[in-house]
Scaffold this motif. Structure first.
Motif, short mmCIF file in Angstrom:
data_model
loop_
_atom_site.label_atom_id
_atom_site.label_comp_id
_atom_site.label_asym_id
_atom_site.label_seq_id
_atom_site.Cartn_x
_atom_site.Cartn_y
_atom_site.Cartn_z
N ASN A 24 0.83 -1.27 0.04
CA ASN A 24 0.01 0.31 -0.05
C ASN A 24 0.86 1.36 -0.03
O ASN A 24 0.55 2.38 -0.63
CB ASN A 24 -0.74 0.05 1.11
N CYS A 28 1.02 4.26 -2.87
CA CYS A 28 0.76 5.86 -2.61
C CYS A 28 1.96 6.42 -3.21
O CYS A 28 1.80 7.49 -3.79
CB CYS A 28 0.69 6.15 -0.89
N ALA A 74 -5.96 1.24 -1.87
CA ALA A 74 -5.26 2.21 -0.78
C ALA A 74 -4.97 3.67 -1.72
O ALA A 74 -4.94 4.64 -1.19
CB ALA A 74 -3.99 1.53 -0.47
N LYS A 76 -6.28 5.08 -3.69
CA LYS A 76 -7.63 6.14 -3.89
C LYS A 76 -7.64 6.95 -2.61
O LYS A 76 -8.30 8.19 -2.69
CB LYS A 76 -8.93 5.11 -3.85
N THR A 77 -7.16 6.51 -1.23
CA THR A 77 -7.26 7.46 -0.31
C THR A 77 -6.38 8.62 -0.64
O THR A 77 -6.75 9.86 -0.30
CB THR A 77 -6.42 6.69 0.78
N ASP A 80 -8.73 11.07 -2.66
CA ASP A 80 -9.72 11.50 -1.99
C ASP A 80 -9.55 12.90 -1.29
O ASP A 80 -10.17 13.64 -0.73
CB ASP A 80 -10.39 10.63 -1.04
N ILE A 81 -8.03 12.60 -0.51
CA ILE A 81 -7.67 13.89 0.19
C ILE A 81 -7.23 15.08 -0.65
O ILE A 81 -7.56 16.12 -0.32
CB ILE A 81 -6.22 13.48 1.07
N GLU A 507 -3.92 12.18 8.44
CA GLU A 507 -5.02 11.37 8.59
C GLU A 507 -4.97 10.17 7.34
O GLU A 507 -5.15 9.16 7.72
CB GLU A 507 -6.25 12.00 8.37
N ALA A 508 -4.56 10.49 6.11
CA ALA A 508 -4.33 9.44 5.19
C ALA A 508 -3.26 8.58 5.43
O ALA A 508 -3.64 7.33 5.25
CB ALA A 508 -4.07 10.18 3.95
N LEU A 511 -4.34 6.23 8.09
CA LEU A 511 -5.32 5.29 7.51
C LEU A 511 -4.43 4.03 6.89
O LEU A 511 -4.94 2.92 7.02
CB LEU A 511 -6.39 6.08 6.52
N ILE A 512 -3.68 4.61 5.91
CA ILE A 512 -2.84 3.50 5.32
C ILE A 512 -2.17 2.59 6.10
O ILE A 512 -2.12 1.41 5.96
CB ILE A 512 -2.40 4.16 4.11
N THR A 518 -6.23 -6.80 2.87
CA THR A 518 -7.02 -6.67 1.87
C THR A 518 -7.73 -7.80 1.38
O THR A 518 -7.21 -8.71 1.06
CB THR A 518 -6.43 -5.89 0.75
#
Length: 541
Positions: A24, A28, A74, A76-77, A80-81, A507-508, A511-512, A518
């Motif tokens: 993950n 990123c 992952a 996609k987080t 989103d941010i 936060e991202a 989260l990851i 998964t």
């Protein structure tokens, strides 16, 4: 032997444990590489061609992330941010993605060495909290009472945002326009009250801001050219009524015994229309706008009485006209009188480029405005619109939150120094994690240098030295290939942008780091139900 227990559908893909977290983090980091070179005034642009073959040229982080169509769950987080940063403050979308990826990259070694992710998350949250409180402590408050001082601050914030966009060479021209636009709005600063219209052709500096409403001339019938195209202090009727003869419904049947009866039906139909038109004329309105069509008969009727009309006006433009000129949108002509009509100082139709536009200026209640953007290529005008959107959002935020900080990597270096100093006062695993977080903040000034072609190591060393000597606002000076006090150089950003960016990135990352498994369900057509199995021959059951 213990029988095997099957919990999940056949074809379900599961991966867990340490390798999953590492995968993950790598995903990123790969996504951040896509926007890394777009950061700052010397950032490069990306040309993205979507599945419909539409080309988009942009260096706006959120736009690029949206167009990339990332499929990694992952990854996609990060999309989103970037989206949330764009919706909340408008700018800093590239920074937030880079910062989140850098935090993850620096934490990767701890995961590989067996540090529990929850220990890392706890330390990251503490570090983020300290970074945000440090920004609040050192940010500079601006006096909102002095209007001239506030205006110059807003122009500087808008210019800082625009300096990293495609329109950077005209940033002073647009910064003034953006501040004027936001100042025209009411205290809630609604974004939908700023209209942006794009007209191809002309130079970028031919763009203009109209303190009122402007929209493209709608479809019109014969008779339209006979109508006057300019009025002073006209009354404006805003309607949601169809002013044309209706076609008969399909399969409708009317039985008549004589030609006279048929003529009566036709006359009644015409009479209904003429009654509506007469009531509008008697109300004193000189300009008639309707969301529904205005037919050829009505167009000619209004032309004969020196009135202007436009049908099929979009709902958004009609509502903005109502906000600017007053009045109310009417769904019936029965109660149409002076109290529900709007007014403006001047209404005129102008030729702008290859289009004709209806302009309402000098509106008494003008709480709305319209940009008319000019330029060559369609992609260029679209990128200008995105740049202005970011600048408008920044100015709105600066009006509501009057604290500012210096940009150009200055605030990031100060936070980095503050966290590094703090990490030396504590013991245990927290120390190395907060030190890694401090190192992550340096990604912004380093990337600014790399994108401009400077020696990042040399400039970062100079910055570390200056900040340790107490030079709080020292950042990268793109123009001189050196460092400078960016507060004095007026490279300003609202503090809320940085606070939002750091919080979202942290936060991202947390989260990851907290995902250790998964589970990917098989696609619908890959299931193992009998109905989905191919028929292999033999006797069907």
């Amino acid at each position: 032997m213990q029988p095997q227990i099957i919990l999940l559908k056949e074809g379900t893909d599961t991966s867990q444990g340490k390798p999953q977290i590492i995968t993950n983090i790598n995903a990123c980091t790969a996504i951040a590489e896509a926007v890394r070179t777009t950061l700052g005034p010397r950032g490069m642009d990306k040309l993205i061609v979507d599945s419909k073959n539409k080309a988009t040229i942009s260096n706006d982080g959120a736009t690029i992330m949206n167009l990339l169509e990332v499929v990694h769950p992952a990854g996609k987080t990060l999309v989103d941010i970037a989206r949330s940063q764009d919706a909340e403050v408008g700018d800093g979308t590239t920074s937030v993605v880079l910062l989140a990826a850098e935090i993850l990259k620096n934490c990767k070694q701890f995961v590989e060495e067996g540090v529990h992710p929850q220990v890392i998350i706890k330390s990251l949250r503490l570090g983020t909290q300290m970074a945000v409180s440090k920004i609040k402590e050192i940010s500079v408050k601006i006096n909102n009472q002095n209007k001239d001082e506030q205006r110059s601050l807003l122009i500087k914030c808008a210019a800082t945002t625009l300096s990293s966009k495609l329109v950077a060479h005209s940033k002073d021209f647009f910064a003034n326009m953006v501040v004027d636009a936001v100042m025209l709005l009411d205290e809630l600063l609604p974004l939908n009250m700023i209209g942006i219209k794009k007209v191809q052709g002309g130079a970028l500096e031919d763009s203009r801001l109209i303190a009122g409403v402007a929209f493209k001339k709608t479809f019109s019938y014969a008779g339209f050219e006979m109508q006057p195209k300019r009025y002073e202090n006209p009354l404006i009727a805003l309607l949601n009524i169809e002013l044309e003869l209706k076609a008969e419904r399909d399969n409708a049947e009317i039985r008549v015994d004589s030609v006279e009866e048929y003529q009566n039906i036709v006359d009644a139909e015409w009479q209904i229309l003429y009654d509506k038109l007469e009531k509008i004329h008697k109300s004193g309105a000189k300009v008639v706008l309707s969301r529904l069509p205005i037919g050829d008969v009505a167009t000619q009727y209004f032309a004969d009485r020196d009135m202007f009309c436009a049908g099929r006006v979009t709902e958004e433009d009609l509502k903005r006209t109502m906000k600017a000129c007053g009045g109310a949108i009417q769904s019936s002509v029965e109660n149409i009188n002076q109290s529900v009509l709007g007014s403006c100082a001047i209404f005129e139709e102008q030729q702008i480029g290859g289009e004709r536009y209806n302009l309402f200026t000098g509106c008494p209640q003008a709480k709305t405005c319209t940009f008319i953007l000019r330029g060559g290529a369609e992609q260029f005008i679209e990128e200008t619109e995105r740049s202005l959107h970011d600048a408008i959002m920044i100015v709105r935020r600066a009006v509501k939150n009057d604290a500012i900080v210096a940009g150009g990597g200055a605030i990031e270096m100060e936070i980095s120094k503050y966290l590094r100093d703090y990490s030396r006062t504590i013991a245990g695993k927290e120390q190395i994690i907060i030190s890694a977080l401090a190192r992550s903040f340096e990604v912004i000034p380093r990337q600014l240098c790399e994108n401009a072609g400077f020696d990042a190591t040399d400039i970062l060393n100079k910055l570390r030295q200056k900040h340790s000597e107490g030079g709080t606002w020292y950042g990268v000076d793109i123009n001189r290939e050196d460092i400078s006090d960016n507060f004095v150089s007026t490279v300003w950003e609202p503090a809320i942008v940085k606070i939002n960016s750091i919080t979202a990135a942290s936060e991202a990352a947390c989260l990851i780091l907290s995902i250790d498994e998964t589970i990917k369900a098989p696609r619908a057509n890959q299931g193992d139900s009998v109905g989905n199995r191919p028929y292999k021959g033999g006797r069907p059951m």
